[in-house]
Design an enzyme around this catalytic site. Structure first.
Site, PDB file in Angstrom:
ATOM      1  N   CYS A 199       0.799  -1.115  -0.050  1.00 18.95           N
ATOM      2  CA  CYS A 199      -0.171  -0.084   0.186  1.00 18.95           C
ATOM      3  C   CYS A 199       0.692   1.302   0.052  1.00 18.95           C
ATOM      4  O   CYS A 199       0.645   2.263  -0.753  1.00 18.95           O
ATOM      5  CB  CYS A 199      -0.799  -0.070   1.263  1.00 18.95           C
ATOM      6  SG  CYS A 199      -2.105  -1.522   1.143  1.00 18.95           S
ATOM      7  N   ALA A 221      -4.799   3.783   0.593  1.00 19.85           N
ATOM      8  CA  ALA A 221      -4.847   4.379   2.158  1.00 19.85           C
ATOM      9  C   ALA A 221      -6.020   4.226   2.801  1.00 19.85           C
ATOM     10  O   ALA A 221      -6.880   4.932   2.705  1.00 19.85           O
ATOM     11  CB  ALA A 221      -4.412   5.982   2.224  1.00 19.85           C
TER      12      ALA A 221
END
Length: 317
Positions: A199, A221
């Site tokens: 991520c 996020a």
């Protein structure tokens, strides 16, 4: 806007303009694309104060990355459970697993109390086996080519490895004005073997007037649960590398791709937005150790942290 207010403003912006979208976890999100917040690391260590963020979990995860480790056993030894679900998913989907059905355990455990009891029992059994059974831990505790592997052991087409973290520290020391102080965790070849594709995908350092700044690009996020950890983690990484390189700290710049609030986190975020911001704490690093690769959890201390209470929320797996 700087500091914690910038984070809270991001939450407000997602509520105000975010698109409702489906997602991989089938939870649903409110999402915006493209946003940036900034923290002056000289104005305290950015551990959010509008809810408690557990520093020791942040620090032990970062040290795990730094070691190049990809097995949750190290984390479990430090009472850190934040990666358990991804390893557990691999276990319960394997032919070796003979327990009760754990399909979609993330969502089912939130909606079915009886199932949640079964899930918690199976998770505890899993954790115990990871800690006590070496062969089981090797097979089911490893998350594949995740952050630690990419940072410290990036495989090349020549069957060699690149230690990106070691190289970037050397580059900062020997050529501080370089525009190539970059570490990437996004390796397209390895994406299929990762428990969760990165991520936080790429970070870059910048040296100016004796200060080290860091910018992170995060493709995806989880703003309520993940981002407070990410802020603290990369701020800590910046402090540790500055410490080794004999530099002061500058800014941490956090740039987002898809910044989202999960549909089952809305009430928690609303609670957080009602709270007043308090002063950031201070980070104390053991001065007797210099190398980032020598640091242990006990070498890192947070002082004067006075946050509002923690806010619990389910994780989307």
């Amino acid at each position: 806007m700087l500091g914690e207010q910038a984070y809270l403003d991001l939450c407000k912006q997602i509520f105000k303009t975010g698109e409702q979208r489906g997602d991989r976890t089938n939870t649903g999100t409110h999402s915006i694309f493209g946003h940036q917040i900034r923290f002056d690391l000289n104005k305290g260590f950015p551990l959010l104060t509008t809810k408690r963020v557990p520093f020791r979990l942040v620090a032990s995860e970062l040290l795990w990355f730094i070691k190049g480790d990809t097995n949750i056993r190290y984390l479990l030894k430090h009472n850190n459970n934040i990666w358990n679900e991804w390893a557990f998913e691999k276990w319960v989907n394997s032919a070796d697993y003979q327990g009760p059905d754990m399909a979609n355990f993330g969502l089912r455990s939130q909606k079915d109390e009886n199932f949640n009891k079964q899930y918690q029992e199976q998770m505890e059994l899993f954790k115990t086996r990871i800690l006590e059974d070496d062969s089981f831990a090797d097979k089911y505790g490893d998350l594949g080519s995740v952050y630690g592997k990419q940072w410290r052991n990036w495989k090349t087409t020549q069957n060699e490895t690149i230690d990106q973290l070691k190289d970037v520290i050397h580059s900062i020391k020997t050529n501080p004005n370089s525009r190539r102080h970059i570490v990437s965790a996004w390796n397209p070849e390895d994406i299929p073997t990762m428990a969760l594709p990165p991520c936080h995908t790429l970070f870059q350092f910048y040296v100016s007037n004796g200060k080290l700044s860091c910018q992170l690009y995060q493709r995806s996020a989880d703003v309520f649960l993940g981002v407070p950890f990410n802020i603290a983690s990369y701020a800590l990484l910046t402090h540790l590398i500055a410490h080794e390189c004999g530099l002061e700290v500058g800014d941490f710049v956090h740039t987002f791709g898809d910044a989202h609030i999960y549909s089952n986190h809305v009430e928690q975020v609303e609670t957080q937005l009602e709270r007043e911001i308090r002063d950031f704490p201070q980070l104390i690093i053991n001065k007797d150790k210099n190398s980032i690769f020598e640091m242990d959890l006990d070498d890192l201390v947070i002082e004067n942290y006075n946050p509002h209470p923690s806010i619990k929320a389910p994780i989307a797996v």
